[in-house]
Scaffold this active site. Structure first.
Site, PDB file in Angstrom:
ATOM      1  N   ASP A   1       5.558   4.407   5.310  1.00 56.55           N
ATOM      2  CA  ASP A   1       6.385   3.572   6.025  1.00 56.55           C
ATOM      3  C   ASP A   1       6.477   2.052   5.467  1.00 56.55           C
ATOM      4  O   ASP A   1       7.053   1.123   6.024  1.00 56.55           O
ATOM      5  CB  ASP A   1       5.886   3.299   7.453  1.00 56.55           C
ATOM      6  N   HIS A   2       5.771   2.056   4.101  1.00 59.07           N
ATOM      7  CA  HIS A   2       5.953   0.837   3.306  1.00 59.07           C
ATOM      8  C   HIS A   2       6.556   1.289   2.041  1.00 59.07           C
ATOM      9  O   HIS A   2       6.843   0.179   1.123  1.00 59.07           O
ATOM     10  CB  HIS A   2       4.459   0.107   3.229  1.00 59.07           C
TER      11      HIS A   2
ATOM     12  N   HIS B   1       1.373   3.926   1.840  1.00 59.33           N
ATOM     13  CA  HIS B   1       1.932   4.590   3.045  1.00 59.33           C
ATOM     14  C   HIS B   1       3.552   4.627   3.236  1.00 59.33           C
ATOM     15  O   HIS B   1       4.086   3.723   2.744  1.00 59.33           O
ATOM     16  CB  HIS B   1       1.510   3.815   4.559  1.00 59.33           C
TER      17      HIS B   1
ATOM     18  N   HIS C   1      -7.721  -0.628   5.271  1.00 58.69           N
ATOM     19  CA  HIS C   1      -6.529   0.283   5.975  1.00 58.69           C
ATOM     20  C   HIS C   1      -6.450   1.484   4.805  1.00 58.69           C
ATOM     21  O   HIS C   1      -6.091   2.541   5.393  1.00 58.69           O
ATOM     22  CB  HIS C   1      -5.411  -0.690   6.105  1.00 58.69           C
TER      23      HIS C   1
ATOM     24  N   HIS D   1       4.133  -4.920  10.426  1.00 58.96           N
ATOM     25  CA  HIS D   1       4.529  -4.333  11.525  1.00 58.96           C
ATOM     26  C   HIS D   1       5.000  -5.379  12.881  1.00 58.96           C
ATOM     27  O   HIS D   1       4.289  -6.229  12.884  1.00 58.96           O
ATOM     28  CB  HIS D   1       3.724  -3.316  12.055  1.00 58.96           C
TER      29      HIS D   1
ATOM     30  N   HIS E   1       0.872  -1.208   0.059  1.00 59.58           N
ATOM     31  CA  HIS E   1      -0.134   0.001   0.131  1.00 59.58           C
ATOM     32  C   HIS E   1       0.761   1.192   0.145  1.00 59.58           C
ATOM     33  O   HIS E   1       2.097   1.114  -0.028  1.00 59.58           O
ATOM     34  CB  HIS E   1      -1.051   0.130   1.164  1.00 59.58           C
TER      35      HIS E   1
ATOM     36  N   ASP F   1      -0.268  -3.889   6.194  1.00 55.57           N
ATOM     37  CA  ASP F   1      -1.216  -3.509   7.398  1.00 55.57           C
ATOM     38  C   ASP F   1      -2.559  -3.957   7.205  1.00 55.57           C
ATOM     39  O   ASP F   1      -3.426  -3.076   7.888  1.00 55.57           O
ATOM     40  CB  ASP F   1      -1.039  -1.801   7.295  1.00 55.57           C
TER      41      ASP F   1
HETATM   42 FE    FE Z   1       2.597   0.800   8.179  1.00 57.08          FE
HETATM   43 ZN    ZN Z   2      -0.111   1.361   6.623  1.00 57.11          ZN
END
Ligand code: FE
Ligand code: ZN
Length: 252
Positions: A59-60, A57, A113, A168, A55, A130
């Site tokens: 942090d990915h 985001h 998400h 995560h 996805h 996530d």
């Molecule tokens: Fe994340």
């Molecule tokens: Zn995420």
């Protein structure tokens, strides 16, 4: 999948990226690189061929540009979220799937998400980003409880032995929450102790498996009589029960 090896890369504070590769075939992909440096270190001189994003985001996908520039790796992500995936080359969807060299990879569209979230299903392993966590699920940033229930059901329909690689390391906090709802679940109590032991020595709690998640993850257990009793929702619908579990976890 006999030829594919999966390696866990700890990133940022509690993110996981993963290397998926078949050295003999010259294939080496990273899933969800939040940052480039730990991925480069894990490569130990190997050339990265693909970057996979579950996805949009940061942090990915925060490592996409730097890794693509360094290795010429192809960036693969959800077609439906093409505009939000940094440096995307190939958009994939559930209907078309994807090919990793000779390996057929199933794509599951798992919105909630984020609207465009996908899971990559290799033989025997799924990368869930996530959407499904070990003992948890992602927050509903861009979707409804009903969407997440449907998305989780797609993942839960995979064979029980499928290993689950999530985005995560949230497992210990998830386990503490799960224990508030279903302390009488012996599989959960046992898993809680195992997770405490793993985290005490700093070890990852991934991969999990679809079968283990179905037996212990409260977000997949909306039918559990014990959970329903804990919520005072014995006769409520599946989506209502899910939404209440999600709401309580958001405030846990
Ligand atoms: Fe994340
Ligand atoms: Zn995420």
């Amino acid at each position: 999948m006999p030829g594919l090896k999966i390696e866990i890369i700890a990133c940022l504070k509690d993110n996981y990226a993963y290397l998926v590769g078949d050295p003999a075939a010259g294939l080496c992909a990273v899933v969800d690189p939040s940052e480039a440096a730990p991925v480069e270190a894990a490569l130990e001189g190997r050339r990265l061929t693909h970057i996979l994003n579950t996805h949009h985001h940061w942090d990915h996908s925060g490592g996409n540009r730097e890794l693509k520039e360094k290795f010429g790796a192809e960036v693969v992500g959800p077609e439906k979220d093409r505009s939000r995936i940094p440096a995307i080359d190939v958009g994939v969807d559930e209907a078309g799937g994807w090919r990793f060299g000779e390996y057929a990879v199933r794509i599951l569209e798992v919105p909630a998400h984020t609207k465009g979230a996908i899971a990559f299903v290799f033989e025997g392993a799924v990368f869930t980003g996530d959407t499904l966590f070990a003992l948890g699920c992602g927050r509903l940033f861009e979707g409804t409880p009903e969407m997440m229930v449907q998305s989780l059901a797609k993942l839960a329909a995979l064979p029980d032995e499928t290993r689950v690689y999530c985005g995560h390391e949230y497992t210990l906090a998830n386990a503490r929450f799960a224990m508030t709802l279903e302390p009488g679940n012996a599989d959960l109590a046992k898993r809680f102790r195992e997770i405490e032991a793993l985290r005490a020595k700093g070890a990852p709690t991934v991969p999990s498996s679809i079968g283990l998640e179905k037996r212990t993850n409260p977000f997949l257990r909306t039918a559990s009589a014990e959970i329903r009793a804990a919520l005072g929702m014995e006769t409520a619908g599946e989506v209502e029960v899910f939404a209440e579990i999600r709401r309580r976890k958001d405030n846990f």
